[in-house]
Design a protein around this motif. Structure first.
Motif, PDB file in Angstrom:
ATOM      1  N   ASP A 165      -7.645   3.603   2.936  1.00 21.32           N
ATOM      2  CA  ASP A 165      -7.128   4.315   1.766  1.00 21.32           C
ATOM      3  C   ASP A 165      -8.071   5.455   1.389  1.00 21.32           C
ATOM      4  O   ASP A 165      -9.107   5.664   2.011  1.00 21.32           O
ATOM      5  N   ARG A 166      -7.722   6.197   0.352  1.00 20.01           N
ATOM      6  CA  ARG A 166      -8.467   7.405  -0.005  1.00 20.01           C
ATOM      7  C   ARG A 166      -9.837   7.115  -0.608  1.00 20.01           C
ATOM      8  O   ARG A 166     -10.656   8.018  -0.758  1.00 20.01           O
ATOM      9  N   THR A 167     -10.101   5.857  -0.944  1.00  9.87           N
ATOM     10  CA  THR A 167     -11.432   5.486  -1.443  1.00  9.87           C
ATOM     11  C   THR A 167     -12.337   4.993  -0.316  1.00  9.87           C
ATOM     12  O   THR A 167     -13.492   4.645  -0.564  1.00  9.87           O
ATOM     13  N   GLY A 168     -11.810   4.924   0.915  1.00 14.29           N
ATOM     14  CA  GLY A 168     -12.598   4.450   2.046  1.00 14.29           C
ATOM     15  C   GLY A 168     -12.494   2.961   2.282  1.00 14.29           C
ATOM     16  O   GLY A 168     -13.163   2.413   3.161  1.00 14.29           O
ATOM     17  N   VAL A 221       0.876  -1.174   0.000  1.00 14.27           N
ATOM     18  CA  VAL A 221       0.000   0.000   0.000  1.00 14.27           C
ATOM     19  C   VAL A 221       0.908   1.218   0.000  1.00 14.27           C
ATOM     20  O   VAL A 221       1.716   1.400   0.912  1.00 14.27           O
ATOM     21  N   ALA A 222       0.811   2.034  -1.032  1.00 17.66           N
ATOM     22  CA  ALA A 222       1.645   3.231  -1.129  1.00 17.66           C
ATOM     23  C   ALA A 222       1.191   4.274  -0.116  1.00 17.66           C
ATOM     24  O   ALA A 222      -0.006   4.438   0.131  1.00 17.66           O
ATOM     25  N   GLY A 223       2.152   4.968   0.466  1.00 16.58           N
ATOM     26  CA  GLY A 223       1.828   5.986   1.458  1.00 16.58           C
ATOM     27  C   GLY A 223       0.922   7.070   0.910  1.00 16.58           C
ATOM     28  O   GLY A 223       0.070   7.601   1.629  1.00 16.58           O
ATOM     29  N   ARG A 224       1.064   7.424  -0.378  1.00 14.57           N
ATOM     30  CA  ARG A 224       0.238   8.479  -0.971  1.00 14.57           C
ATOM     31  C   ARG A 224      -1.231   8.083  -1.068  1.00 14.57           C
ATOM     32  O   ARG A 224      -2.107   8.938  -1.226  1.00 14.57           O
ATOM     33  N   ASP A 225      -1.512   6.773  -0.989  1.00  9.43           N
ATOM     34  CA  ASP A 225      -2.894   6.294  -1.091  1.00  9.43           C
ATOM     35  C   ASP A 225      -3.577   6.155   0.261  1.00  9.43           C
ATOM     36  O   ASP A 225      -4.765   5.822   0.323  1.00  9.43           O
ATOM     37  N   ILE A 226      -2.841   6.384   1.342  1.00  7.32           N
ATOM     38  CA  ILE A 226      -3.388   6.192   2.687  1.00  7.32           C
ATOM     39  C   ILE A 226      -4.014   7.485   3.192  1.00  7.32           C
ATOM     40  O   ILE A 226      -3.374   8.533   3.215  1.00  7.32           O
ATOM     41  N   ALA A 227      -5.287   7.396   3.598  1.00  6.47           N
ATOM     42  CA  ALA A 227      -6.006   8.580   4.085  1.00  6.47           C
ATOM     43  C   ALA A 227      -5.890   8.739   5.594  1.00  6.47           C
ATOM     44  O   ALA A 227      -5.871   9.855   6.106  1.00  6.47           O
ATOM     45  N   GLY A 228      -5.843   7.639   6.324  1.00  2.00           N
ATOM     46  CA  GLY A 228      -5.780   7.736   7.771  1.00  2.00           C
ATOM     47  C   GLY A 228      -5.865   6.381   8.431  1.00  2.00           C
ATOM     48  O   GLY A 228      -5.904   5.343   7.771  1.00  2.00           O
ATOM     49  N   VAL A 229      -5.890   6.415   9.754  1.00  2.00           N
ATOM     50  CA  VAL A 229      -5.947   5.200  10.571  1.00  2.00           C
ATOM     51  C   VAL A 229      -7.171   5.283  11.468  1.00  2.00           C
ATOM     52  O   VAL A 229      -7.446   6.328  12.074  1.00  2.00           O
TER      53      VAL A 229
END
Length: 201
Positions: A141-144, A112-120
């Motif tokens: 990720d940024r898509t939920g 999982v690329a860091g740029r695709d991660i939205a949060g924890v």
């Protein structure tokens, strides 16, 4: 000159945090491995239970005619146990600000690329039909969608506490414990495919 390294181990399994660049903080990478005590508490009883089962089969059938079948069954069971143990020992996840590299139980590697991660997201989930809860951590990720998951039975709280910090993202904690059905209704994309459907329906 070698990079600074701190190695920790405990009930949550082995983990290491290292700085890749000498003389500075460098790239921090956390490598997580499943709890070794979990492997002993689950794997050992399974292995021990195979002995009386094979003994019962030997008692019920003619040992002279059936010994080749019993020998093959014994070897097959031992091979499955050994393969599962190796897979369990090799499973790990490496986390840095550039993302996550996970080696799964069956040997597959996912990233999982860091740029695709939205949060924890951290939640407390009830265990089955009891009032006991278990901590669950979801990297979203940024898509939920749930991109990576950590269960409390495999990793402890202090280890989970480092994930958002190392990834460099915000962490949200649920205010109240919830059931799997609650989570399925509110955030089904966080769950594994087989958890998204209720067996009661």
């Amino acid at each position: 000159m070698s990079a600074a390294m701190e190695t920790r181990s405990g009930d949550a399994g082995d983990s290491s945090i290292e700085a890749a660049a000498p003389g500075g903080e460098g790239l921090r990478v956390i490598t997580l491995r499943p709890s070794r005590t979990l492997g002993r508490s689950v794997g050992l009883p399974i292995a021990v239970l195979t002995v009386p089962v094979l003994a019962a089969v030997l008692w019920l059938v003619d040992p002279v005619e059936a010994w080749p079948l019993i020998a093959v069954a014994t070897v097959a069971v031992l091979a499955v146990i050994f393969t599962a143990w190796v897979g369990y020992r090799r499973a790990n996840a490496s986390i840095s600000r550039y993302g996550i590299v996970e080696r799964g139980f069956f040997g597959g590697v996912s990233t999982v690329a860091g740029r695709d991660i939205a949060g924890v997201l951290r939640v407390q989930l009830y265990r089955g039909n009891s009032l006991d809860t278990s901590q669950e951590l979801f990297v979203v990720d940024r898509t939920g969608r749930g991109a990576f998951r950590m269960r409390g039975r495999f990793w402890d709280g202090p280890t989970m506490d480092r994930v958002a910090e190392v990834l460099g993202v915000d962490e949200t904690a649920g205010s109240e414990p919830m059931t799997l059905a609650d989570l399925r209704e509110s955030n089904p994309r966080l769950l594994y495919w087989f958890e998204r459907r209720s067996l009661s329906r």
